[in-house]
Design an enzyme around this catalytic site. Sequence first.
Site, PDB file in Angstrom:
ATOM      1  N   TYR A  88       0.731  -1.182   0.013  1.00  0.00           N
ATOM      2  CA  TYR A  88       0.259  -0.051  -0.094  1.00  0.00           C
ATOM      3  C   TYR A  88       0.974   1.258   0.057  1.00  0.00           C
ATOM      4  CZ  TYR A  88      -3.711   3.429   1.132  1.00  0.00           C
ATOM      5  OH  TYR A  88      -4.453   4.252   0.806  1.00  0.00           O
ATOM      6  N   LYS A  95       0.372   8.180 -23.040  1.00  0.00           N
ATOM      7  CA  LYS A  95       0.851   8.269 -24.515  1.00  0.00           C
ATOM      8  C   LYS A  95       2.473   8.071 -24.575  1.00  0.00           C
ATOM      9  CE  LYS A  95      -3.022  11.119 -24.599  1.00  0.00           C
ATOM     10  NZ  LYS A  95      -3.545  11.867 -23.346  1.00  0.00           N
ATOM     11  N   ALA A 133       2.458  15.219 -22.291  1.00  0.00           N
ATOM     12  CA  ALA A 133       1.980  13.906 -22.771  1.00  0.00           C
ATOM     13  C   ALA A 133       2.801  13.243 -23.804  1.00  0.00           C
ATOM     14  CB  ALA A 133       0.332  14.056 -23.208  1.00  0.00           C
ATOM     15  N   PHE A 175      -5.806  21.008 -24.146  1.00  0.00           N
ATOM     16  CA  PHE A 175      -6.394  20.001 -24.486  1.00  0.00           C
ATOM     17  C   PHE A 175      -7.903  19.783 -23.873  1.00  0.00           C
ATOM     18  CE2 PHE A 175      -7.156  15.237 -23.590  1.00  0.00           C
ATOM     19  CZ  PHE A 175      -7.163  14.776 -24.843  1.00  0.00           C
ATOM     20  N   ASP A 176      -8.867  19.197 -24.290  1.00  0.00           N
ATOM     21  CA  ASP A 176     -10.207  19.367 -24.089  1.00  0.00           C
ATOM     22  C   ASP A 176     -10.359  19.094 -22.544  1.00  0.00           C
ATOM     23  OD1 ASP A 176     -10.044  16.635 -24.347  1.00  0.00           O
ATOM     24  OD2 ASP A 176     -11.529  16.296 -25.572  1.00  0.00           O
ATOM     25  N   ASP A 198       2.192  20.650 -20.211  1.00  0.00           N
ATOM     26  CA  ASP A 198       1.493  19.586 -20.308  1.00  0.00           C
ATOM     27  C   ASP A 198       2.318  18.665 -21.412  1.00  0.00           C
ATOM     28  OD1 ASP A 198      -0.340  17.840 -20.910  1.00  0.00           O
ATOM     29  OD2 ASP A 198      -1.835  19.174 -21.333  1.00  0.00           O
ATOM     30  N   HIS A 234     -19.780  15.070 -28.178  1.00  0.00           N
ATOM     31  CA  HIS A 234     -19.435  14.496 -29.249  1.00  0.00           C
ATOM     32  C   HIS A 234     -19.284  12.852 -28.564  1.00  0.00           C
ATOM     33  CE1 HIS A 234     -16.037  15.850 -27.025  1.00  0.00           C
ATOM     34  NE2 HIS A 234     -15.192  14.961 -27.479  1.00  0.00           N
TER      35      HIS A 234
HETATM   36  C1  LIG Z   1      -4.496  12.773 -23.253  1.00  0.00           C
HETATM   37  C2  LIG Z   1      -4.183  14.011 -22.873  1.00  0.00           C
HETATM   38  C3  LIG Z   1      -4.514  14.547 -21.510  1.00  0.00           C
HETATM   39  C4  LIG Z   1      -5.438  14.095 -20.801  1.00  0.00           C
HETATM   40  O1  LIG Z   1      -4.968  12.879 -20.122  1.00  0.00           O
HETATM   41  P1  LIG Z   1      -5.667  11.480 -19.820  1.00  0.00           P
HETATM   42  O2  LIG Z   1      -4.701  10.557 -19.691  1.00  0.00           O
HETATM   43  O3  LIG Z   1      -6.505  11.206 -21.020  1.00  0.00           O
HETATM   44  O4  LIG Z   1      -6.622  11.938 -18.758  1.00  0.00           O
HETATM   45  C5  LIG Z   1      -3.955  15.983 -21.258  1.00  0.00           C
HETATM   46  N1  LIG Z   1      -3.446  16.620 -22.189  1.00  0.00           N
HETATM   47  C6  LIG Z   1      -3.160  16.201 -23.315  1.00  0.00           C
HETATM   48  C7  LIG Z   1      -2.115  17.162 -24.200  1.00  0.00           C
HETATM   49  C8  LIG Z   1      -3.119  14.971 -23.766  1.00  0.00           C
HETATM   50  O5  LIG Z   1      -3.000  14.664 -24.845  1.00  0.00           O
END
Ligand SMILES: *Cc1c(COP(=O)(O)O)cnc(C)c1O
Length: 457
Positions: A69, A255, A214, A121-122, A212, A447
């Site tokens: 844990y 990613k 990813a 990002f969304d 950010d 969407h």
């Molecule tokens: C995928 C993504 C996120 C969100 O991450 P999740 O793992 O899907 O919650 C944030 N910013 C960017 C640029 C992303 O591609």
Amino acid sequence: MPLPPYRIKVVEPIPFLGPEERAAALHAAGYNPFNLRADQITVDLLSDSGTGATSAAQEAAAALGDESYAGARSWFRFRDELAELTGYPHLLPVHQGRAGERILFGALLRPGQICVSNTHFDTTHANVELAGAEPRDLPCPEALDLDSPDPFKGNIDLTALAELLSGPEGGRVGLVLMTITNNGLGAQPVSMANLEAAHALCREHGVPFFLDAARFAENAWLVREREPGYHDWTPRAIARQAFDLADGCVISLKKDGLSNIGGCLGLRDDDLYARCEANLIATEGFSTYGGLSGRDLERLAVGLREVVEPAYLAARAAATARLAQLINDAGVDTVQPAGIHALYLNAGRLLPHLTPAEFPGHSLGCRLFLDGGIRCAELGSLYLGTMDERHRLVTPAPFELVRLAIPRRVYGQEHLDHVAETLAAIAKDPERVSGYRIVSTPPMLRHFKVRLEPIRP
Ligand SMILES: *Cc1c(COP(=O)(O)O)cnc(C)c1O
């Protein structure tokens, strides 16, 4: 063409439905590919998030996962790997990127503040708003010309950023967040020069500067290929240079973590870290696992090393570029230049007989499924337009695009050739693609759950 530096050890069958079966499946899904079952899809290009293949080394490491844990061995392996890659003194694991966004923005942004980005990002956009702040996108002007071959269309508009920071709203800016690569705007990379200049502006005005990140490895690869002075650098060193410029980062490790789940926060500030850690423990899990299993942490520790291998990145970039070339040769335009994780088809230009209110991007996506069993995502007026209460389009999106996202290490050249061939056949007779109208929409995040019907069945 660089060869992928791996061969296949474990395979998973993919389904091949007949045309009538696909038509019935799409009808039952309310003509929304998000509602299709994955076992109805032959080539799934809906997302590159969490959809990649893991390596034998990752699965071997996972077998050693420590599920204690608190203070598990797997946590220390993950933390040490991430610390060496990013250099941040404080690291927190989260189950995926958006959990990191929620925790970071909750601790850093105050209601009424502005969060500035090259493009949010969304989910990032949504989490800034949930923190009571205002997301503001300042993409560089070249980004809005889909055909421009400019190498760094992911950049932030430095002139607009400088004006905002020194103007009347400057005091309200609580955070500058650079998305690398710019997923919301054509998978375009951000140059190191742009990151350095944005960082300097933030320093000057005392505003936190975050990444950010990813696709930190894919951005690093494109910097190496496109930005003068970086050709002899390793992708790892370029990524580190980017992390060094920032006060911290939020990363979706679904990613470039080469994992099916995971994320992290990297921070320098002790007090911000303490606040984020408290929230993490309350909502995600103890700060040595953050909602992840020991086995996930092990896969990530190995994935973070594999993703910066030059041979892997070279082969992945070349596969995407080759698909772009085949698609362009068939007469279908894509956002230029090709990035790595996705290609964006210009459906508006391919289907001029459809108005934005007939959703050309969505129509092309449905046709790709009906003809080739291919799933992809619309990025056009269905996703970004505004509607009236009777679901009629009021303000269209600036572009009608379809995103083909390429999962990591999953599909071979034959699968991508199938996508290009299916598109080429559509492009020979584009008028055959009919439009759609909305039947019902959910109250938010339209969407994902919208239902539609063909205008001419
Ligand atoms: C995928 C993504 C996120 C969100 O991450 P999740 O793992 O899907 O919650 C944030 N910013 C960017 C640029 C992303 O591609």
